[in-house]
Write a protein that holds these residues in place. Structure first.
Motif, PDB file in Angstrom:
ATOM      1  N   LEU A 112       0.829  -1.207   0.000  1.00 55.92           N
ATOM      2  CA  LEU A 112       0.000   0.000   0.000  1.00 55.92           C
ATOM      3  C   LEU A 112       0.867   1.262   0.000  1.00 55.92           C
ATOM      4  O   LEU A 112       0.625   2.202  -0.772  1.00 55.92           O
ATOM      5  N   THR A 113       1.874   1.290   0.843  1.00 60.96           N
ATOM      6  CA  THR A 113       2.741   2.471   0.948  1.00 60.96           C
ATOM      7  C   THR A 113       3.463   2.736  -0.366  1.00 60.96           C
ATOM      8  O   THR A 113       3.567   3.893  -0.800  1.00 60.96           O
ATOM      9  N   ARG A 114       3.951   1.689  -1.007  1.00 59.17           N
ATOM     10  CA  ARG A 114       4.657   1.874  -2.290  1.00 59.17           C
ATOM     11  C   ARG A 114       3.745   2.460  -3.362  1.00 59.17           C
ATOM     12  O   ARG A 114       4.189   3.249  -4.207  1.00 59.17           O
ATOM     13  N   LEU A 115       2.473   2.086  -3.324  1.00 59.33           N
ATOM     14  CA  LEU A 115       1.537   2.608  -4.321  1.00 59.33           C
ATOM     15  C   LEU A 115       1.146   4.057  -4.043  1.00 59.33           C
ATOM     16  O   LEU A 115       0.826   4.812  -4.967  1.00 59.33           O
ATOM     17  N   ILE A 116       1.171   4.447  -2.780  1.00 63.13           N
ATOM     18  CA  ILE A 116       0.781   5.802  -2.405  1.00 63.13           C
ATOM     19  C   ILE A 116       1.932   6.794  -2.546  1.00 63.13           C
ATOM     20  O   ILE A 116       1.722   7.968  -2.885  1.00 63.13           O
ATOM     21  N   LEU A 117       3.149   6.333  -2.317  1.00 64.37           N
ATOM     22  CA  LEU A 117       4.299   7.242  -2.271  1.00 64.37           C
ATOM     23  C   LEU A 117       4.544   8.051  -3.549  1.00 64.37           C
ATOM     24  O   LEU A 117       4.899   9.232  -3.456  1.00 64.37           O
ATOM     25  N   PRO A 118       4.400   7.488  -4.749  1.00 56.75           N
ATOM     26  CA  PRO A 118       4.682   8.296  -5.938  1.00 56.75           C
ATOM     27  C   PRO A 118       3.882   9.599  -5.995  1.00 56.75           C
ATOM     28  O   PRO A 118       4.417  10.647  -6.377  1.00 56.75           O
ATOM     29  N   GLY A 119       2.610   9.550  -5.632  1.00 54.38           N
ATOM     30  CA  GLY A 119       1.796  10.759  -5.630  1.00 54.38           C
ATOM     31  C   GLY A 119       2.280  11.761  -4.604  1.00 54.38           C
ATOM     32  O   GLY A 119       2.319  12.978  -4.875  1.00 54.38           O
ATOM     33  N   MET A 120       2.651  11.287  -3.418  1.00 50.29           N
ATOM     34  CA  MET A 120       3.176  12.180  -2.387  1.00 50.29           C
ATOM     35  C   MET A 120       4.499  12.804  -2.826  1.00 50.29           C
ATOM     36  O   MET A 120       4.762  13.991  -2.600  1.00 50.29           O
ATOM     37  N   LEU A 121       5.356  11.985  -3.456  1.00 53.46           N
ATOM     38  CA  LEU A 121       6.630  12.502  -3.928  1.00 53.46           C
ATOM     39  C   LEU A 121       6.442  13.545  -5.026  1.00 53.46           C
ATOM     40  O   LEU A 121       7.154  14.548  -5.088  1.00 53.46           O
ATOM     41  N   LYS A 122       5.465  13.319  -5.883  1.00 55.67           N
ATOM     42  CA  LYS A 122       5.179  14.283  -6.949  1.00 55.67           C
ATOM     43  C   LYS A 122       4.728  15.614  -6.365  1.00 55.67           C
ATOM     44  O   LYS A 122       5.137  16.683  -6.830  1.00 55.67           O
ATOM     45  N   GLU A 123       3.876  15.561  -5.327  1.00 53.88           N
ATOM     46  CA  GLU A 123       3.385  16.775  -4.680  1.00 53.88           C
ATOM     47  C   GLU A 123       4.398  17.330  -3.669  1.00 53.88           C
ATOM     48  O   GLU A 123       4.267  18.470  -3.237  1.00 53.88           O
ATOM     49  N   ASN A 124       5.382  16.500  -3.295  1.00 59.26           N
ATOM     50  CA  ASN A 124       6.378  16.854  -2.284  1.00 59.26           C
ATOM     51  C   ASN A 124       5.715  17.298  -0.982  1.00 59.26           C
ATOM     52  O   ASN A 124       6.106  18.283  -0.355  1.00 59.26           O
ATOM     53  N   ARG A 125       4.722  16.528  -0.561  1.00 56.61           N
ATOM     54  CA  ARG A 125       4.047  16.764   0.715  1.00 56.61           C
ATOM     55  C   ARG A 125       3.317  15.478   1.105  1.00 56.61           C
ATOM     56  O   ARG A 125       2.963  14.668   0.233  1.00 56.61           O
ATOM     57  N   GLY A 126       3.093  15.300   2.379  1.00 55.74           N
ATOM     58  CA  GLY A 126       2.328  14.138   2.811  1.00 55.74           C
ATOM     59  C   GLY A 126       2.750  13.671   4.191  1.00 55.74           C
ATOM     60  O   GLY A 126       3.805  14.036   4.709  1.00 55.74           O
ATOM     61  N   ARG A 127       1.898  12.860   4.779  1.00 55.51           N
ATOM     62  CA  ARG A 127       2.149  12.265   6.088  1.00 55.51           C
ATOM     63  C   ARG A 127       1.801  10.778   6.022  1.00 55.51           C
ATOM     64  O   ARG A 127       0.728  10.409   5.529  1.00 55.51           O
ATOM     65  N   ILE A 128       2.698   9.950   6.526  1.00 49.49           N
ATOM     66  CA  ILE A 128       2.438   8.525   6.665  1.00 49.49           C
ATOM     67  C   ILE A 128       2.525   8.193   8.147  1.00 49.49           C
ATOM     68  O   ILE A 128       3.554   8.451   8.790  1.00 49.49           O
ATOM     69  N   ILE A 129       1.449   7.660   8.690  1.00 46.15           N
ATOM     70  CA  ILE A 129       1.372   7.359  10.117  1.00 46.15           C
ATOM     71  C   ILE A 129       1.169   5.852  10.286  1.00 46.15           C
ATOM     72  O   ILE A 129       0.205   5.284   9.763  1.00 46.15           O
ATOM     73  N   GLN A 130       2.081   5.226  10.994  1.00 42.48           N
ATOM     74  CA  GLN A 130       2.039   3.785  11.207  1.00 42.48           C
ATOM     75  C   GLN A 130       1.559   3.510  12.635  1.00 42.48           C
ATOM     76  O   GLN A 130       2.201   3.937  13.601  1.00 42.48           O
ATOM     77  N   ILE A 131       0.448   2.804  12.765  1.00 35.33           N
ATOM     78  CA  ILE A 131      -0.035   2.430  14.089  1.00 35.33           C
ATOM     79  C   ILE A 131       0.698   1.156  14.506  1.00 35.33           C
ATOM     80  O   ILE A 131       0.372   0.055  14.074  1.00 35.33           O
ATOM     81  N   SER A 132       1.706   1.318  15.332  1.00 34.40           N
ATOM     82  CA  SER A 132       2.534   0.204  15.785  1.00 34.40           C
ATOM     83  C   SER A 132       1.994  -0.314  17.111  1.00 34.40           C
ATOM     84  O   SER A 132       0.782  -0.458  17.282  1.00 34.40           O
ATOM     85  N   SER A 133       2.861  -0.558  18.074  1.00 33.52           N
ATOM     86  CA  SER A 133       2.432  -1.149  19.333  1.00 33.52           C
ATOM     87  C   SER A 133       3.562  -1.070  20.350  1.00 33.52           C
ATOM     88  O   SER A 133       4.754  -0.982  19.979  1.00 33.52           O
ATOM     89  N   LEU A 134       3.194  -1.135  21.616  1.00 31.45           N
ATOM     90  CA  LEU A 134       4.184  -1.361  22.664  1.00 31.45           C
ATOM     91  C   LEU A 134       5.011  -2.599  22.345  1.00 31.45           C
ATOM     92  O   LEU A 134       6.221  -2.660  22.633  1.00 31.45           O
ATOM     93  N   LEU A 135       4.381  -3.598  21.715  1.00 34.81           N
ATOM     94  CA  LEU A 135       5.070  -4.843  21.389  1.00 34.81           C
ATOM     95  C   LEU A 135       5.947  -4.719  20.155  1.00 34.81           C
ATOM     96  O   LEU A 135       6.468  -5.721  19.651  1.00 34.81           O
ATOM     97  N   GLY A 136       6.135  -3.510  19.669  1.00 35.32           N
ATOM     98  CA  GLY A 136       7.194  -3.224  18.716  1.00 35.32           C
ATOM     99  C   GLY A 136       8.434  -2.695  19.416  1.00 35.32           C
ATOM    100  O   GLY A 136       9.478  -2.509  18.788  1.00 35.32           O
ATOM    101  N   LEU A 137       8.299  -2.456  20.724  1.00 30.95           N
ATOM    102  CA  LEU A 137       9.423  -1.974  21.539  1.00 30.95           C
ATOM    103  C   LEU A 137       9.990  -3.069  22.427  1.00 30.95           C
ATOM    104  O   LEU A 137      11.195  -3.187  22.595  1.00 30.95           O
ATOM    105  N   VAL A 138       9.095  -3.849  23.040  1.00 31.73           N
ATOM    106  CA  VAL A 138       9.503  -4.964  23.896  1.00 31.73           C
ATOM    107  C   VAL A 138       8.648  -6.174  23.529  1.00 31.73           C
ATOM    108  O   VAL A 138       7.543  -6.031  23.018  1.00 31.73           O
ATOM    109  N   ALA A 139       9.181  -7.360  23.806  1.00 36.25           N
ATOM    110  CA  ALA A 139       8.472  -8.590  23.471  1.00 36.25           C
ATOM    111  C   ALA A 139       7.771  -9.150  24.694  1.00 36.25           C
ATOM    112  O   ALA A 139       8.202  -8.952  25.829  1.00 36.25           O
TER     113      ALA A 139
END
Length: 275
Positions: A112-139
């Motif tokens: 999904l990100t790869r398909l969206i990025l070209p448009g953002m790069l063309k406009e040279n603006r955008g925000r990508i927000i990844q909803i991660s988790s505490l379990l991306g910091l500790v197991a």
């Protein structure tokens, strides 16, 4: 014209609250969900919605085509949120279960990100927000597949941020700890699908796991509602200089500190006592 924001995993929980609140805040929200029934509910609630299955590249491509038409090719924000948790000891986890976990929690996000990025790069603006988790910091025990997918997401996102540093596209990670949602019911279904409880040496622990996943009320006293993620996401979308990481809930802030200051074995001892 208000900025267009594409959000995945909007059927319930964090994704649904983000879609509703961002629309109230004036954004043009493009909400997506995996199941057709959930998409219909989103449409009935007044959201602009489309079906997107993160485990299906064709579905992702169709949803992106729809989003680009809706936004006239000027999509400002992408919020990757759709995910689930596969529970079970690593030794009991079929390789296919791990593949499915990564397909939804990482590979689908990447496509999904790869398909969206070209448009953002063309406009040279955008925000990508990844909803991660505490379990991306500790197991934590018996969450190996989910831990691994979120640890991978953290590294993936850090790399993406470095590679986009010379652009005006900003990347942020939102790292919730315990948040009330239907996450448990989805995890229960995957647990029953892939884990052979009766044949495992972890049988007794799995009985506790089943009780925990079947309990609609979380035991963790620090559990917050899904609305707790709204303020960080709004800041990441609106701030001139978005933060690279937003911790949500007390456990996330606590363990972010503990993993930096404690020896690994001390931290392991604490995590082994965590539910």
């Amino acid at each position: 014209m208000s900025d267009f924001i594409l959000i995945t995993g909007c059927s319930t929980g964090i994704g649904l609250h983000l879609a509703q609140r961002l629309q109230q805040e004036g954004f043009n929200v493009l909400a997506t969900a995996r199941k057709e029934n959930d998409v219909n509910h989103l449409l009935q609630s007044g959201l602009n919605a489309y079906q997107l299955d993160l485990n299906d590249e064709k579905s992702i491509e169709q949803a992106v085509a729809w989003a680009l038409v809706q936004s006239n090719g000027q999509l400002y924000g992408l919020i990757n949120n759709g995910a689930y948790g596969q529970t079970g000891a690593i030794e009991d986890l079929p390789t296919q279960a791990l593949r499915e976990q990564f397909n939804t929690n990482l590979f689908g996000w990447h496509h999904l990100t790869r398909l969206i990025l070209p448009g953002m790069l063309k406009e040279n603006r955008g925000r990508i927000i990844q909803i991660s988790s505490l379990l991306g910091l500790v197991a934590m025990k018996y969450r190996g597949a989910y831990n691994a997918s979120k640890f991978a997401l953290e590294g993936y996102t850090d790399t993406l941020r470095l590679e986009l540093r010379n652009t005006k596209i900003q990347i942020s990670l939102v790292e919730p700890g315990p948040v009330s949602s239907q996450f448990r019911s989805n995890a229960l279904a995957k647990f029953l699908q892939h884990i052979n409880v009766t044949e495992s040496r972890h049988h007794d622990i799995y009985q506790q796991t089943l009780q925990r996943l079947q309990n609609p009320k979380p035991k963790n006293p620090f559990t917050l509602g899904p609305e707790s993620c709204v303020a960080p996401v709004l800041h990441a979308l609106r701030s001139k200089r978005a933060k690279t990481r937003y911790g949500v809930t007390f456990p996330t802030h606590l363990f972010a500190v503990l993993r930096r200051v404690l020896p690994t074995r001390w931290l392991d001892s604490i995590l082994c006592r965590s539910a």
